[in-house]
Design a protein around this motif. Structure first.
Motif, PDB file in Angstrom:
ATOM      1  N   GLN A 249      31.555   5.818  -0.516  1.00 31.90           N
ATOM      2  CA  GLN A 249      31.756   6.681  -1.391  1.00 31.90           C
ATOM      3  C   GLN A 249      30.872   6.538  -2.769  1.00 31.90           C
ATOM      4  N   THR A 250      31.043   5.181  -2.918  1.00 29.65           N
ATOM      5  CA  THR A 250      30.315   4.881  -4.466  1.00 29.65           C
ATOM      6  C   THR A 250      29.030   4.971  -4.206  1.00 29.65           C
ATOM      7  N   ALA A 251      28.100   4.809  -2.892  1.00 27.82           N
ATOM      8  CA  ALA A 251      26.715   4.946  -2.887  1.00 27.82           C
ATOM      9  C   ALA A 251      26.445   6.577  -2.879  1.00 27.82           C
ATOM     10  N   LEU A 252      27.267   7.205  -2.103  1.00 23.28           N
ATOM     11  CA  LEU A 252      26.877   8.493  -1.862  1.00 23.28           C
ATOM     12  C   LEU A 252      26.850   9.303  -3.422  1.00 23.28           C
ATOM     13  N   LEU A 253      28.161   8.970  -4.030  1.00 22.80           N
ATOM     14  CA  LEU A 253      28.295   9.559  -5.340  1.00 22.80           C
ATOM     15  C   LEU A 253      27.220   9.020  -6.453  1.00 22.80           C
ATOM     16  N   ALA A 254      26.651   8.067  -6.393  1.00 26.54           N
ATOM     17  CA  ALA A 254      25.491   7.528  -7.122  1.00 26.54           C
ATOM     18  C   ALA A 254      24.386   8.186  -6.897  1.00 26.54           C
ATOM     19  N   TRP A 255      23.912   8.475  -5.378  1.00 19.69           N
ATOM     20  CA  TRP A 255      22.546   8.993  -5.033  1.00 19.69           C
ATOM     21  C   TRP A 255      22.764  10.593  -5.584  1.00 19.69           C
ATOM     22  N   VAL A 256      23.789  11.271  -5.316  1.00 20.51           N
ATOM     23  CA  VAL A 256      23.960  12.384  -5.776  1.00 20.51           C
ATOM     24  C   VAL A 256      23.945  12.658  -7.161  1.00 20.51           C
ATOM     25  N   ALA A 257      24.512  11.927  -7.859  1.00 15.89           N
ATOM     26  CA  ALA A 257      24.582  11.911  -9.486  1.00 15.89           C
ATOM     27  C   ALA A 257      23.020  11.732  -9.851  1.00 15.89           C
ATOM     28  N   GLY A 258      22.342  10.780  -9.437  1.00 19.59           N
ATOM     29  CA  GLY A 258      21.131  10.389  -9.828  1.00 19.59           C
ATOM     30  C   GLY A 258      20.191  11.504  -9.613  1.00 19.59           C
ATOM     31  N   THR A 259      20.353  11.913  -8.464  1.00 20.60           N
ATOM     32  CA  THR A 259      19.422  13.109  -7.958  1.00 20.60           C
ATOM     33  C   THR A 259      19.653  14.257  -8.524  1.00 20.60           C
ATOM     34  N   LEU A 260      20.859  14.671  -8.829  1.00 21.01           N
ATOM     35  CA  LEU A 260      21.039  15.785  -9.679  1.00 21.01           C
ATOM     36  C   LEU A 260      20.354  15.695 -11.206  1.00 21.01           C
ATOM     37  N   ALA A 261      20.630  14.490 -11.638  1.00 22.86           N
ATOM     38  CA  ALA A 261      20.337  14.021 -13.289  1.00 22.86           C
ATOM     39  C   ALA A 261      18.724  14.377 -13.115  1.00 22.86           C
ATOM     40  N   SER A 262      17.987  13.866 -12.252  1.00 24.51           N
ATOM     41  CA  SER A 262      16.407  13.741 -12.200  1.00 24.51           C
ATOM     42  C   SER A 262      15.964  15.101 -11.861  1.00 24.51           C
ATOM     43  N   VAL A 263      16.536  15.989 -11.049  1.00 26.55           N
ATOM     44  CA  VAL A 263      16.149  17.399 -11.102  1.00 26.55           C
ATOM     45  C   VAL A 263      16.321  18.233 -12.162  1.00 26.55           C
ATOM     46  N   ALA A 264      17.691  18.121 -12.968  1.00 27.69           N
ATOM     47  CA  ALA A 264      17.991  18.585 -13.995  1.00 27.69           C
ATOM     48  C   ALA A 264      16.654  18.397 -15.193  1.00 27.69           C
ATOM     49  N   VAL A 265      16.316  17.161 -15.423  1.00 27.65           N
ATOM     50  CA  VAL A 265      15.569  16.794 -16.158  1.00 27.65           C
ATOM     51  C   VAL A 265      14.084  17.464 -16.100  1.00 27.65           C
ATOM     52  N   MET A 266      13.633  17.557 -14.809  1.00 30.50           N
ATOM     53  CA  MET A 266      12.384  18.111 -14.297  1.00 30.50           C
ATOM     54  C   MET A 266      12.437  19.853 -14.475  1.00 30.50           C
ATOM     55  N   HIS A 267      13.494  20.334 -14.562  1.00 24.80           N
ATOM     56  CA  HIS A 267      13.740  21.652 -14.689  1.00 24.80           C
ATOM     57  C   HIS A 267      13.987  22.197 -16.352  1.00 24.80           C
ATOM     58  N   VAL A 268      14.295  21.098 -17.147  1.00 27.41           N
ATOM     59  CA  VAL A 268      14.420  21.440 -18.501  1.00 27.41           C
ATOM     60  C   VAL A 268      12.978  21.893 -19.358  1.00 27.41           C
TER      61      VAL A 268
END
Length: 50
Positions: free
Chosen positions: A31-50
């Motif tokens: 669960q920790t690994a999945l949460l970290a991967w999802v959170a990091g991916t979403l944050a990276s995508v958000a930065v790229m779309h700003v």
């Protein structure tokens, strides 16, 4: 810094924060690994779309 570099750094920071939060709240390793991967991916995508 380029936008890609900022996105990468943001992803790393968010993954570390998510792992710390998950450890503090008793999530399993999977669960920790999945949460970290999802959170990091979403944050990276958000930065790229700003």
């Amino acid at each position: 810094m380029s936008r890609k570099q900022v996105a990468a750094v943001t992803g790393v920071i968010v993954r570390a924060l998510a792992k710390r939060w998950a450890d503090d709240n008793g999530l399993t390793k999977v669960q920790t690994a999945l949460l970290a991967w999802v959170a990091g991916t979403l944050a990276s995508v958000a930065v790229m779309h700003v």
